[in-house]
Design a protein around this motif. Structure first.
Motif, short mmCIF file in Angstrom:
data_model
loop_
_atom_site.label_atom_id
_atom_site.label_comp_id
_atom_site.label_asym_id
_atom_site.label_seq_id
_atom_site.Cartn_x
_atom_site.Cartn_y
_atom_site.Cartn_z
N PRO A 1 -0.99 35.37 -42.47
CA PRO A 1 -1.72 34.22 -43.48
C PRO A 1 -1.94 33.39 -43.02
CG PRO A 1 0.64 34.29 -43.92
CD PRO A 1 0.32 35.66 -42.94
N THR A 2 -4.05 33.06 -43.09
CA THR A 2 -4.59 31.99 -42.45
C THR A 2 -5.25 30.76 -43.35
OG1 THR A 2 -5.72 33.39 -40.94
CG2 THR A 2 -7.00 31.62 -40.95
N VAL A 3 -4.86 29.29 -42.59
CA VAL A 3 -4.34 28.33 -43.56
C VAL A 3 -6.28 27.55 -43.05
CG1 VAL A 3 -3.30 25.80 -44.06
CG2 VAL A 3 -2.04 27.70 -43.05
N GLU A 4 -6.73 27.21 -44.45
CA GLU A 4 -7.54 26.65 -44.15
C GLU A 4 -7.19 25.30 -44.10
OE1 GLU A 4 -10.55 27.66 -47.67
OE2 GLU A 4 -9.82 29.93 -47.57
N ALA A 5 -8.45 24.33 -42.81
CA ALA A 5 -7.83 23.44 -42.28
C ALA A 5 -9.79 22.44 -41.49
CB ALA A 5 -7.19 23.05 -41.20
N GLU A 6 -9.56 21.17 -42.14
CA GLU A 6 -10.62 20.83 -41.77
C GLU A 6 -10.59 20.75 -39.94
OE1 GLU A 6 -8.15 19.12 -43.67
OE2 GLU A 6 -8.92 19.28 -45.44
N ASP A 7 -11.93 20.61 -39.53
CA ASP A 7 -11.50 20.59 -37.62
C ASP A 7 -11.89 19.34 -37.02
OD1 ASP A 7 -12.19 21.71 -34.99
OD2 ASP A 7 -14.38 21.74 -35.56
N ARG B 1 -5.58 28.92 -30.96
CA ARG B 1 -5.35 27.57 -31.18
C ARG B 1 -5.02 26.86 -30.17
NH1 ARG B 1 -2.05 29.47 -35.23
NH2 ARG B 1 -0.19 28.27 -35.73
N TYR B 2 -3.98 27.86 -29.24
CA TYR B 2 -3.21 26.24 -28.16
C TYR B 2 -4.35 26.42 -27.28
CZ TYR B 2 0.37 24.93 -25.18
OH TYR B 2 1.02 24.04 -24.34
N ALA B 3 -4.16 25.12 -26.11
CA ALA B 3 -5.29 24.81 -25.14
C ALA B 3 -5.23 24.06 -24.01
CB ALA B 3 -7.04 23.43 -25.80
N PRO B 4 -5.85 24.66 -22.84
CA PRO B 4 -4.64 24.17 -21.83
C PRO B 4 -4.20 22.68 -22.14
CG PRO B 4 -6.38 25.94 -21.16
CD PRO B 4 -6.71 25.13 -22.59
N ILE B 5 -3.35 22.39 -21.40
CA ILE B 5 -3.30 20.89 -21.48
C ILE B 5 -3.92 20.55 -20.29
CG2 ILE B 5 -1.92 18.78 -21.07
CD1 ILE B 5 0.65 20.67 -22.27
N GLY B 6 -3.90 20.83 -18.88
CA GLY B 6 -4.81 20.34 -17.43
C GLY B 6 -5.43 22.24 -16.88
N GLU B 7 -6.36 21.28 -15.83
CA GLU B 7 -6.98 22.33 -15.10
C GLU B 7 -5.83 23.28 -14.07
OE1 GLU B 7 -10.22 22.24 -12.43
OE2 GLU B 7 -10.15 21.08 -12.66
N ALA B 8 -5.79 24.62 -14.18
CA ALA B 8 -5.48 25.58 -13.51
C ALA B 8 -5.77 25.41 -11.81
CB ALA B 8 -5.53 27.30 -14.10
N LEU B 9 -4.66 25.56 -11.09
CA LEU B 9 -5.49 25.84 -9.95
C LEU B 9 -5.75 26.47 -9.46
CD1 LEU B 9 -4.41 24.10 -6.95
CD2 LEU B 9 -2.14 25.42 -6.88
N ALA B 10 -5.83 27.88 -9.57
CA ALA B 10 -7.04 28.97 -9.51
C ALA B 10 -6.73 30.45 -9.66
CB ALA B 10 -6.92 29.65 -7.82
N VAL B 11 -7.73 31.07 -10.25
CA VAL B 11 -7.50 32.71 -10.73
C VAL B 11 -7.31 33.95 -10.03
CG1 VAL B 11 -9.50 32.93 -11.74
CG2 VAL B 11 -8.23 34.31 -12.67
N ALA C 1 -15.30 33.45 -37.09
CA ALA C 1 -16.61 32.80 -37.51
C ALA C 1 -16.70 31.48 -38.39
CB ALA C 1 -17.29 33.83 -37.84
N LYS C 2 -15.31 32.25 -39.35
CA LYS C 2 -15.17 30.54 -40.76
C LYS C 2 -15.09 29.33 -39.49
CE LYS C 2 -15.77 29.74 -44.79
NZ LYS C 2 -16.73 29.91 -46.01
N GLY C 3 -14.28 29.59 -38.72
CA GLY C 3 -13.26 28.65 -37.91
C GLY C 3 -12.07 28.46 -38.71
N LEU C 4 -11.52 29.65 -38.87
CA LEU C 4 -10.11 29.64 -39.46
C LEU C 4 -8.87 30.24 -37.95
CD1 LEU C 4 -10.91 31.33 -42.66
CD2 LEU C 4 -10.75 28.65 -42.10
N ARG C 5 -8.76 29.36 -37.77
CA ARG C 5 -7.05 29.31 -36.12
C ARG C 5 -6.73 29.07 -37.12
NH1 ARG C 5 -10.51 30.13 -31.85
NH2 ARG C 5 -8.69 29.45 -30.63
N VAL C 6 -6.13 28.39 -37.65
CA VAL C 6 -4.45 28.25 -37.97
C VAL C 6 -3.73 29.25 -39.11
CG1 VAL C 6 -3.22 26.43 -38.32
CG2 VAL C 6 -4.75 25.39 -37.71
N SER C 7 -3.00 29.97 -38.58
CA SER C 7 -2.66 31.05 -38.85
C SER C 7 -1.75 31.90 -38.35
CB SER C 7 -3.80 32.83 -38.77
OG SER C 7 -3.25 32.97 -37.12
N CYS C 8 -0.49 32.32 -39.23
CA CYS C 8 0.69 33.04 -38.39
C CYS C 8 0.91 34.72 -38.02
CB CYS C 8 2.11 32.02 -39.04
SG CYS C 8 2.12 32.34 -41.17
N ASP C 9 1.92 35.04 -38.05
CA ASP C 9 1.81 35.96 -38.11
C ASP C 9 3.85 37.00 -38.52
OD1 ASP C 9 2.14 39.24 -36.98
OD2 ASP C 9 3.14 38.16 -35.21
#
Length: 457
Positions: free
Chosen positions: A380-386, A40-50, A333-341
């Motif tokens: 465990p995965t927590v159900e959350a509004e998008d 669920r973590y998204a890049p903050i900015g754009e990478a220089l290259a790959v 597929a259900k959109g449940l992305r807030v989970s832990c391990d």
């Protein structure tokens, strides 16, 4: 007007392109694709290259360049990670190992295989099976995750109860350090006490100490006989947990022992009908291998019945396990992305499930749980509004579950790693002195902290 830093980065990038040519990509969908993982973590900015290296030497060139110009580096396999460890840094360099996907050699006599880091777990397993062997590490994402990624997080999976984690299957590694130097760790022998155990140090280090480019892995003989899988449903998760404890402490060895709560079963069945019973509070799925697999599975079903199972079945083969492997794609597929391990000692399974139910009521949030019950590792995965607020509230639930696991003598991560997602939780488990010792090791190997900075450690 372009900044001085921007001009310098552009000029430095041209130097990298001179060395690696078309293996460097600076824009477009390929750069965007490798800038994310499954978390669920998204890049903050754009990478220089790959950089898409095709050899260890390519990785060495890329890291020496990044080290010289102080460019932060993220390392990516197949992007199946759930902790945000492979997400690109702003103005950083992504090193994607997906083209380094060759099985170099299989040595059936010594039960070893030499592989590049980009080899898919399941592909390796199929390859060694032609020699009567199998590769034991078996994460739920085995058909898509890479050996390098499994090594980076010390991945576990369904067969941990019987074969341990990825570290237990690694004989030696080829690693590129931050300055571009190449080292080799371990040996092809079963015994080796020469120098420090650097292999174990790099396994699970999440790309913070060096980039694993190849590995020699251990395979095992395929057990004789036909495996048999059993399933048992329970009216309460506590009954299922007591059955798990009895099985783990009993005389019959299980190859797999997984637990799904009622909400997880419901989500899986909505995604793809797999025949899981939708009545009851929990479903236990296990497998026994060897010549006595059928009698063993039947004995474990009887044990489950003694501990309150309301429905049981025994099947030949792996069919019942396929439903468990559907959990991750069904949740996504259900959109449940807030989970832990989290992980807890086996004897605390009942307590952790009770605690999760209380946390669910406290926050008025649905929580689904799938677990590698045999080794106490829960997801465990927590159900959350998008929405941003919905995810923020779900994170509070995750924090409560994590603290609960620690109170029960557990850990904040069993196999997914720390990455970026769990960074703030590290101090809950590790003392300042312990973290300082780990950072000292990183600084020794990566003095400019270009490798996955600010994550995992």
């Amino acid at each position: 007007m372009q900044s001085t830093a921007g001009v310098q980065s552009h000029e430095a990038l041209e130097l990298l392109k001179t060395r690696l040519g078309s293996r460097v990509v600076t824009s477009g969908p390929e750069l965007e694709r490798v800038s994310r993982d499954t978390s669920r973590y998204a890049p903050i900015g754009e990478a220089l290259a790959v950089v898409f290296p095709e050899s260890t030497e390519d990785v060495s060139v890329a890291l020496a360049w990044a080290n010289q110009h102080r460019i932060p580096v993220s390392v990516r396999g197949a992007g199946t990670g759930l902790s945000g460890g492979a997400v690109a840094f702003e103005a950083g360099l992504v090193i994607s190992l997906e083209r380094m996907n060759h099985i170099l050699h299989i040595d059936p006599v010594n039960r070893l295989a030499d592989v590049q880091a980009g080899v898919i777990n399941g592909v390796l397993d199929k390859a060694v099976r032609e020699y009567g062997l199998f590769f034991a590490p078996d994460p739920a994402s085995s058909e898509t995750s890479t050996i390098g990624g499994n090594i980076a997080t010390n991945a576990g999976g369904l067969r941990c109860i019987s074969h341990g984690v990825t570290r237990d299957a690694i004989a030696s590694l080829e690693v590129v350090l931050a300055d571009g130097s190449i080292i080799n760790t371990g040996a092809r022998t079963l015994k080796n006490v020469v120098g420090l155990d650097l292999t174990s140090l790099f396994v699970g280090s999440e790309g913070t100490l060096g980039i694993v480019t190849a590995a020699t892995v251990r395979a095992k003989p395929i057990p004789e006989g036909t495996p048999h899988t059993f399933r048992a449903s329970f009216d309460s998760v506590e009954d299922a947990s007591s059955a798990v404890t009895a099985i783990v402490n009993g005389p019959i060895a299980t190859e797999v022992l997984e637990l799904l709560d009622a909400r997880s079963v419901e989500i899986i069945e909505e995604y793809q009908s797999s025949g899981l019973p939708t009545t009851g509070a929990a479903t236990l799925i296990g497998q026994v291998v060897g010549n006595e697999a059928l009698s063993g599975a039947e004995a474990l079903v009887a044990l489950c019945t003694e501990h309150g199972a309301i429905e049981t079945t025994v099947n030949q083969g792996d069919g019942l396990l396929e439903a468990r492997r559907l959990a991750n794609p069904a949740l996504n597929a259900k959109g449940l992305r807030v989970s832990c391990d989290v992980g807890v000692p086996i004897g605390e399974l009942g307590a952790v499930f009770r605690g999760i139910e209380e946390i669910s009521r406290k926050h008025d949030r649905g929580i689904s749980v799938v677990a590698h019950a045999g080794d106490g590792n829960l997801h465990p995965t927590v159900e959350a509004e998008d929405t941003e607020e919905g995810y923020a509230q779900a994170e509070l639930v995750i924090h409560d579950i994590t603290r609960l696991a620690l109170e029960l003598g557990g850990t904040i991560s069993g196999e997914h790693g720390i990455g970026a997602v769990k960074q703030q939780e590290l101090s809950w488990q590790l003392s300042d002195a312990t973290r300082a010792a780990q950072l000292a090791i990183k600084t020794a190997l990566d003095p400019h902290h270009i490798l996955t900075p600010g994550r995992a450690l």
